[in-house]
Design an enzyme around this catalytic site. Structure first.
Site, PDB file in Angstrom:
ATOM      1  CE  LYS A  11      44.404  47.537  36.205  1.00 31.42           C
ATOM      2  NZ  LYS A  11      43.172  47.515  35.825  1.00 31.42           N
ATOM      3  CG  HIS A  88      42.455  44.494  30.187  1.00 34.93           C
ATOM      4  ND1 HIS A  88      41.772  44.827  30.900  1.00 34.93           N
ATOM      5  CD2 HIS A  88      43.670  43.357  31.788  1.00 34.93           C
ATOM      6  CE1 HIS A  88      41.950  44.775  32.494  1.00 34.93           C
ATOM      7  NE2 HIS A  88      42.782  44.416  32.477  1.00 34.93           N
ATOM      8  CD  GLU A 156      42.293  39.786  34.366  1.00 37.04           C
ATOM      9  OE1 GLU A 156      42.799  40.249  35.575  1.00 37.04           O
ATOM     10  OE2 GLU A 156      41.973  40.755  33.068  1.00 37.04           O
ATOM     11  N   GLY A 162      39.649  46.080  39.795  1.00 32.85           N
ATOM     12  CA  GLY A 162      39.690  47.136  40.404  1.00 32.85           C
ATOM     13  C   GLY A 162      38.725  47.731  40.897  1.00 32.85           C
ATOM     14  CB  SER A 193      39.842  43.245  43.472  1.00 32.68           C
ATOM     15  OG  SER A 193      39.498  44.243  42.649  1.00 32.68           O
TER      16      SER A 193
HETATM   17  C1  PEP Z   1      43.327  43.244  35.371  1.00 37.57           C
HETATM   18  O1  PEP Z   1      43.787  44.221  35.350  1.00 37.57           O
HETATM   19  O2  PEP Z   1      44.333  42.961  35.141  1.00 37.57           O
HETATM   20  C2  PEP Z   1      43.368  43.299  37.188  1.00 37.57           C
HETATM   21  C3  PEP Z   1      43.025  41.922  37.951  1.00 37.57           C
HETATM   22  O3  PEP Z   1      43.408  44.535  37.162  1.00 37.57           O
HETATM   23  P1  PEP Z   1      42.801  45.233  39.251  1.00 37.57           P
HETATM   24  O4  PEP Z   1      43.491  44.089  39.724  1.00 37.57           O
HETATM   25  O5  PEP Z   1      43.455  46.085  40.179  1.00 37.57           O
HETATM   26  O6  PEP Z   1      41.375  44.251  40.122  1.00 37.57           O
END
Ligand code: PEP
Length: 234
Positions: A11, A88, A156, A162, A193
């Protein structure tokens, strides 16, 4: 365990120190996985290393032009970028990106021979209304161009990004089965996560071909954990 995709999404994080940690670690270890590091644009050249590939976190759909602050697939290709994350949920929520826009970006990336990593996943509201499958199918159908070229799909769930909340293995397995039914030829990754503690269990779920890791990838010890997982078959 088969060879998996391990994709790090930094990020808007990272600095010279983190780049050095990655270089030091990957100079000493070769992970038997497909590792892709996606830093902010400005680090795309510096982060390069022979033991992993490099990806961007977004791109424009035009090759060049008056698009201040944007970067084109052509420029990314020139920097040696092999992958690009598209759609995303942070781009969708913070920059109002739609499936239609993701589709245009994907077509441009494919045209430049960059492999898109499509992020799709239901919102908390869709989940609570029992609409996960419909939500995901719509995203897939509207954002992924019909092509034989290589593409990666990252499931996701928005509510897991997050937040430290991870779906149950059954939940992940069911959604991956749904995606696999529609796109049997593309690697399907889980993201949301993922950390040192849960990574191995998630990678063992059926039809999970890898993980997309945000926050945890900012600590190089995440990759040390991968070193200690059971050896791969390929
Ligand atoms: C992401 O940003 O694609 C992500 C999976 O973030 P996190 O692992 O921090 O949840």
């Amino acid at each position: 365990m088969d060879k998996k995709y391990i994709i790090a999404n930094w990020k808007m994080n990272g600095d010279r120190h983190l780049i050095q940690q990655y270089h030091d670690f990957f100079s000493q270890h070769t992970l038997n996985h497909h590792v892709v590091i996606c830093p902010p644009f400005s680090f795309l050249e510096q982060i390069k290393h022979q033991n992993y590939h490099v990806g961007a976190q977004d791109c424009h759909f035009e090759k060049s032009g008056a698009y201040t602050g944007s970067i084109s697939p052509t420029i990314l290709k020139g920097l040696g970028t092999k992958y690009v994350i598209l759609g995303h949920c942070e781009r969708r929520s913070q920059y109002s990106e739609t499936n239609e826009l993701v589709y245009k970006k994907a077509a441009a990336a494919l045209d430049a021979d960059i492999i898109p990593i499509f992020c799709i996943g239901e919102t908390l509201q869709a989940k609570e209304n029992g609409q996960t499958a419909a939500f995901i199918e719509k995203q897939l159908q509207e954002s992924i161009p019909k092509t034989q070229k290589k593409m990666i799909i990252a499931y996701e769930p928005v509510w897991a990004i997050g937040t430290g909340k991870v779906p149950t293995p059954e939940y992940i397995q069911n959604v991956h089965a749904l995606i696999y039914k529609l796109y049997p030829k593309h690697p399907i990754l889980y993201g949301g996560s993922v950390n040192k503690q849960n990574c191995q269990a998630i990678l063992n779920i059926e039809n999970v071909n890898g993980v997309l890791v945000g926050g945890a990838s900012l600590d190089i010890s995440f990759f040390e954990t991968l070193m200690h997982m059971p050896k791969n078959n390929e």
